[in-house]
Design an enzyme around this catalytic site. Structure first.
Site, PDB file in Angstrom:
ATOM      1  N   GLU A   1      -1.696   6.678  18.102  1.00  0.00           N
ATOM      2  CA  GLU A   1      -0.989   7.311  16.998  1.00  0.00           C
ATOM      3  C   GLU A   1      -0.160   8.525  17.391  1.00  0.00           C
ATOM      4  OE1 GLU A   1      -3.041   7.631  13.145  1.00  0.00           O
ATOM      5  OE2 GLU A   1      -4.640   6.412  13.987  1.00  0.00           O
TER       6      GLU A   1
ATOM      7  N   ARG B   1       0.820  -1.220   0.000  1.00  0.00           N
ATOM      8  CA  ARG B   1       0.000   0.000   0.000  1.00  0.00           C
ATOM      9  C   ARG B   1       0.852   1.267   0.000  1.00  0.00           C
ATOM     10  NH1 ARG B   1      -2.323  -1.024   6.104  1.00  0.00           N
ATOM     11  NH2 ARG B   1      -0.364  -0.749   7.208  1.00  0.00           N
TER      12      ARG B   1
END
Length: 220
Positions: A187, A46
């Site tokens: 994150e 990806r």
């Protein structure tokens, strides 16, 4: 920052395009609309795909025919309701034939037909000598329309850089020293996954280190 190569500039956020795009891989080619040529392995990494689209400087295009869409996408990875909504919103564009697609998206038709014919041959042979894209046995050649098309431009998929934490979810300073009373998870942190995050672990990351941070804080 990880970029997802599945999103469309024709809608906000991640939207509905990824549900169509990821299931279309191997059933139709992804092309540069300026040249009508393939430029990357559709079923590949990806990050590589996303970087290739960004480097190209403009949205890519992926397409397949109704037969393949019914086989691999509609009612499978994408419900009929979501599919209909994506068509209505213009995220999935429908064209009766290759010429109509080329005219609307400003793709050189002769080059598009050549790319399409070549890819059809790879579907038939179940082998892609150009980019080694994965070919599925139930895929049919993209000959007759209608054609279902999505324009692609990557968006942020996951943020990996950030605060350094230890195994107690304590934030460390630049010298590797714990900053008292500061904890982090998810994150906002960096280093947990190394250079590339494995798929499906983002939520687990938040939960595990969130609970770890709570337990560490409660123990102080």
């Amino acid at each position: 920052i990880q970029m997802g190569p599945w999103t469309s500039p024709d809608e906000k956020g991640f939207g509905l395009a990824p549900l169509f795009v990821e299931s279309a891989l191997g059933y139709g080619p992804m092309i540069d609309p300026v040249t009508a040529k393939r430029f990357i392995q559709e079923s590949g990494n990806r990050k590589v795909r996303a970087d290739a689209i960004v480097a190209m400087g403009h949205p890519a295009v992926i397409y397949t025919t109704l037969k393949n869409a019914e086989t691999a996408i509609i009612g499978k990875n994408m419900t009929k309701e979501l599919y209909d909504r994506a068509v209505k919103n213009g995220v999935i564009k429908v064209y009766p034939d290759l010429k109509a697609m080329a005219d609307d998206l400003k793709i050189p038709f002769d080059a598009l037909k050549k790319t399409n014919d070549t890819f059809n041959g790879y579907i038939k042979d179940q082998k892609d000598p150009d980019f080694n894209c994965m070919m599925f046995k139930d895929a049919v050649q993209n000959g007759d329309g209608p054609f279902y098309v999505v324009r692609l431009w990557p968006r942020v998929h996951h943020c990996m850089g950030g605060l350094v934490i230890n195994n107690k979810a304590q934030v460390e300073n630049a010298r590797g020293q714990v900053i008292p009373g500061l904890y982090a998870a998810g994150e906002i942190t960096g280093g947990v996954h190394g250079m590339v995050r494995l798929g499906t672990v983002a939520v687990a990351d938040c939960i595990i280190f969130g609970r770890t941070a709570a337990r560490t804080a409660a123990g102080k």
